[in-house]
Write a protein that holds these residues in place. Structure first.
Motif, PDB file in Angstrom:
ATOM      1  N   ILE A 179    -108.760 -23.102  41.922  1.00  0.00           N
ATOM      2  CA  ILE A 179    -109.909 -22.208  42.044  1.00  0.00           C
ATOM      3  C   ILE A 179    -111.166 -22.960  41.626  1.00  0.00           C
ATOM      4  CG2 ILE A 179    -110.952 -20.039  41.298  1.00  0.00           C
ATOM      5  CD1 ILE A 179    -108.459 -19.604  42.931  1.00  0.00           C
ATOM      6  N   ALA A 180    -112.065 -23.146  42.577  1.00  0.00           N
ATOM      7  CA  ALA A 180    -113.327 -23.837  42.314  1.00  0.00           C
ATOM      8  C   ALA A 180    -114.457 -23.065  42.999  1.00  0.00           C
ATOM      9  CB  ALA A 180    -113.255 -25.264  42.821  1.00  0.00           C
ATOM     10  N   ALA A 181    -114.425 -21.755  42.838  1.00  0.00           N
ATOM     11  CA  ALA A 181    -115.296 -20.867  43.605  1.00  0.00           C
ATOM     12  C   ALA A 181    -116.685 -20.670  43.006  1.00  0.00           C
ATOM     13  CB  ALA A 181    -114.615 -19.505  43.769  1.00  0.00           C
ATOM     14  N   GLY A 182    -116.952 -21.264  41.852  1.00  0.00           N
ATOM     15  CA  GLY A 182    -118.274 -21.110  41.269  1.00  0.00           C
ATOM     16  C   GLY A 182    -118.530 -19.708  40.747  1.00  0.00           C
ATOM     17  N   LEU A 183    -119.795 -19.352  40.618  1.00  0.00           N
ATOM     18  CA  LEU A 183    -120.164 -18.028  40.117  1.00  0.00           C
ATOM     19  C   LEU A 183    -121.222 -17.397  41.006  1.00  0.00           C
ATOM     20  CD1 LEU A 183    -123.085 -18.784  38.863  1.00  0.00           C
ATOM     21  CD2 LEU A 183    -121.839 -19.218  36.756  1.00  0.00           C
ATOM     22  N   LYS A 184    -121.513 -16.139  40.730  1.00  0.00           N
ATOM     23  CA  LYS A 184    -122.516 -15.400  41.493  1.00  0.00           C
ATOM     24  C   LYS A 184    -123.688 -15.027  40.589  1.00  0.00           C
ATOM     25  CE  LYS A 184    -121.160 -12.718  44.833  1.00  0.00           C
ATOM     26  NZ  LYS A 184    -120.590 -11.597  45.633  1.00  0.00           N
ATOM     27  N   LEU A 185    -124.861 -14.974  41.182  1.00  0.00           N
ATOM     28  CA  LEU A 185    -126.053 -14.485  40.493  1.00  0.00           C
ATOM     29  C   LEU A 185    -126.052 -12.970  40.621  1.00  0.00           C
ATOM     30  CD1 LEU A 185    -128.652 -16.983  42.036  1.00  0.00           C
ATOM     31  CD2 LEU A 185    -127.141 -17.344  40.063  1.00  0.00           C
ATOM     32  N   ASP A 186    -126.163 -12.272  39.502  1.00  0.00           N
ATOM     33  CA  ASP A 186    -126.016 -10.815  39.503  1.00  0.00           C
ATOM     34  C   ASP A 186    -127.307 -10.141  39.042  1.00  0.00           C
ATOM     35  OD1 ASP A 186    -125.147  -8.230  39.436  1.00  0.00           O
ATOM     36  OD2 ASP A 186    -123.801  -8.475  37.715  1.00  0.00           O
TER      37      ASP A 186
END
Length: 464
Positions: free
Chosen positions: A147-154
């Motif tokens: 898993i290397a999906a990064g993050l989201k800006l919320d």
């Protein structure tokens, strides 16, 4: 570009590396600190490896795996054709020094030919069956999952900005740009918005030439964030642009962070806070942005009052507002069995192996390591992950350990950068025999000219 912009002469990559060769910084490309070693004896371990995410973490891992396995069977799932960038360059874009084209890469250009790429998004995870379902409903199986999906800006929890919802650093930025419009509100954590930041900064400068009572506010949220140094960099860059225009005294700069310090490492915290004080930049701790009234230009904060042990709401007027948004792991991953009801992806923070599913590993911004959401952290993590993945494929005990190393090149002025290096001890761990708290021109050169090729021609090829 505004006429008052300080001229930055750009070096060619060849000249930059030549410059580095004349300085002590050349060891970044060759020293053991960077560990730029080749794989001498590839493993004959076999298994179908599926990587979720084709950003810096995912591609670097795939590239090194190709060099580490005799017969690699690797597939990357990534929907964005431009999923990789030199993200530290967003700060340079926001200050009018870089263009967007200076930091963007085409994903396909850096993926090894032997690696299969599927332009889609993983939506469902069935770890008990070793299956992943894509948005197209295609079902993929794997022996090992990374898993290397990064993050989201919320932005969804900030009243007044709910329409932006959640987004990424790269990709569709239409909701951010539409909501912020020409309001003086910005963020450098999205690349398109970083360019808009430079436009808004120039407008602030022009307005300040005839107005002596302007206010610029900069925020940091109450969640873990990537590139935490950037939240302070944009303050210093705005200060620099105002100084060079001889209107610094016309704009009040204020940094509001939900944390109780600038940074968790005390020596760097002291250096940054002292510099802010010297430059007459106000900084407030335990201030969490909860609401933005765009029309009336009012930012509202929850402020924790130590004396009364209570929270109060404080409204602040602004002319320019930089928002570092809350950040989170993608819901489709965290709401699956893999998420274990955690906020961030649950791994053993040293081995990077999932806490329950032993054929699952993860790295990068998504993991729940207490620090290390930077490219410099990935540079350490992907080697540890690959060593342990191969050991797992060979049915051996995991032995590689990640120590939490991270590095923040924090711009303190146009022409100066502080290189903050540390690990889980929360002590400075400098790679060079220099005062780690002093900002230097050499680190500025490194950030502008060397870290991008180190990323492109080192990490993305699995070498650095």
């Amino acid at each position: 570009m505004a006429n008052n912009q300080k001229k930055i002469t750009k070096l060619s990559r060849r000249d930059a590396i030549k410059l580095a060769g004349l300085s002590s910084f050349s060891c970044l490309l060759t020293s053991s600190k960077v560990e730029a070693s080749n794989i001498v004896e590839p493993s004959n371990a076999k298994g179908k490896i599926l990587i979720i995410g084709g950003g810096l973490a995912g591609i670097s891992t795939a590239a090194r795996l190709v060099r580490s396995l005799e017969n690699p069977n690797i597939t990357i799932i990534e929907p964005n054709p431009k999923s990789v960038s030199y993200q530290a360059g967003n700060s340079f874009i926001a200050a009018g020094i870089f263009e967007k084209s200076d930091i963007l890469y085409k994903t396909r250009d850096f993926i090894p030919e032997s690696v299969t790429v599927i332009k889609d998004k993983a939506m469902q995870f069935m770890p008990d069956e070793n299956k992943v379902v894509l948005s197209s409903n295609e079902i993929l199986t794997y022996d090992f999952l990374i898993i290397a999906a990064g993050l989201k800006l919320d932005f969804s929890h900030i009243k007044g900005l709910e329409e932006i919802e959640e987004t990424y650093t790269l990709g569709d930025s239409s909701k951010i740009l539409k909501t912020f419009s020409d309001s003086g509100i910005t963020t450098i954590y999205n690349t398109d918005a970083a360019y808009s930041t430079w436009i808004q900064m120039q407008k602030l400068i022009e307005k300040a030439k005839t107005n002596k009572n302007l206010k610029a506010i900069f925020t940091q949220p109450n969640t873990n964030i990537k590139c935490a140094g950037a939240a302070k960099e944009i303050v210093s860059l705005t200060h620099s642009r105002l100084v060079e225009s001889n209107i610094r005294n016309n704009v009040d700069l204020e940094f509001c962070t939900s944390l109780d310090s600038m940074i968790e490492v005390e020596v760097y915290n002291k250096a940054i806070s002292e510099q802010f004080t010297k430059r007459d930049i106000t900084y407030n701790y335990k201030h969490n942005l909860i609401s933005v009234d765009i029309k009336n230009k009012i930012a509202s904060f929850e402020v924790f009052d130590d004396k009364s042990n209570s929270i109060k709401i404080v409204d602040k007027n602004f002319d320019f507002l930089h928002i570092t948004p809350s950040m989170k792991a993608p819901d489709e991953i965290m709401n699956s069995k893999l998420g274990l009801n955690k906020t961030w992806f649950p791994v053993n923070r040293e081995t990077l192996q999932h806490r329950e599913y032993k054929n699952v590993f993860a790295l990068g911004d998504i993991i729940d390591a207490p620090m290390g959401k930077t490219g410099g952290s990935i540079r350490k993590q992907y080697k540890v992950l690959i060593d342990n993945l191969i050991l797992a494929m060979e049915d051996k005990e995991l032995s590689a350990k990640y120590d939490g190393y991270t590095v923040y090149p924090i711009i303190t002025d146009i022409g100066k950068t502080m290189l903050a290096e540390f690990n889980w001890t929360k002590e400075a761990t400098p790679s060079f025999p220099l005062d780690a708290t002093k900002d230097r021109y050499i680190w500025w050169l490194a950030q502008m000219y060397l870290l991008k090729p180190l990323t492109q021609y080192g990490m993305l090829f699995g070498k650095a």
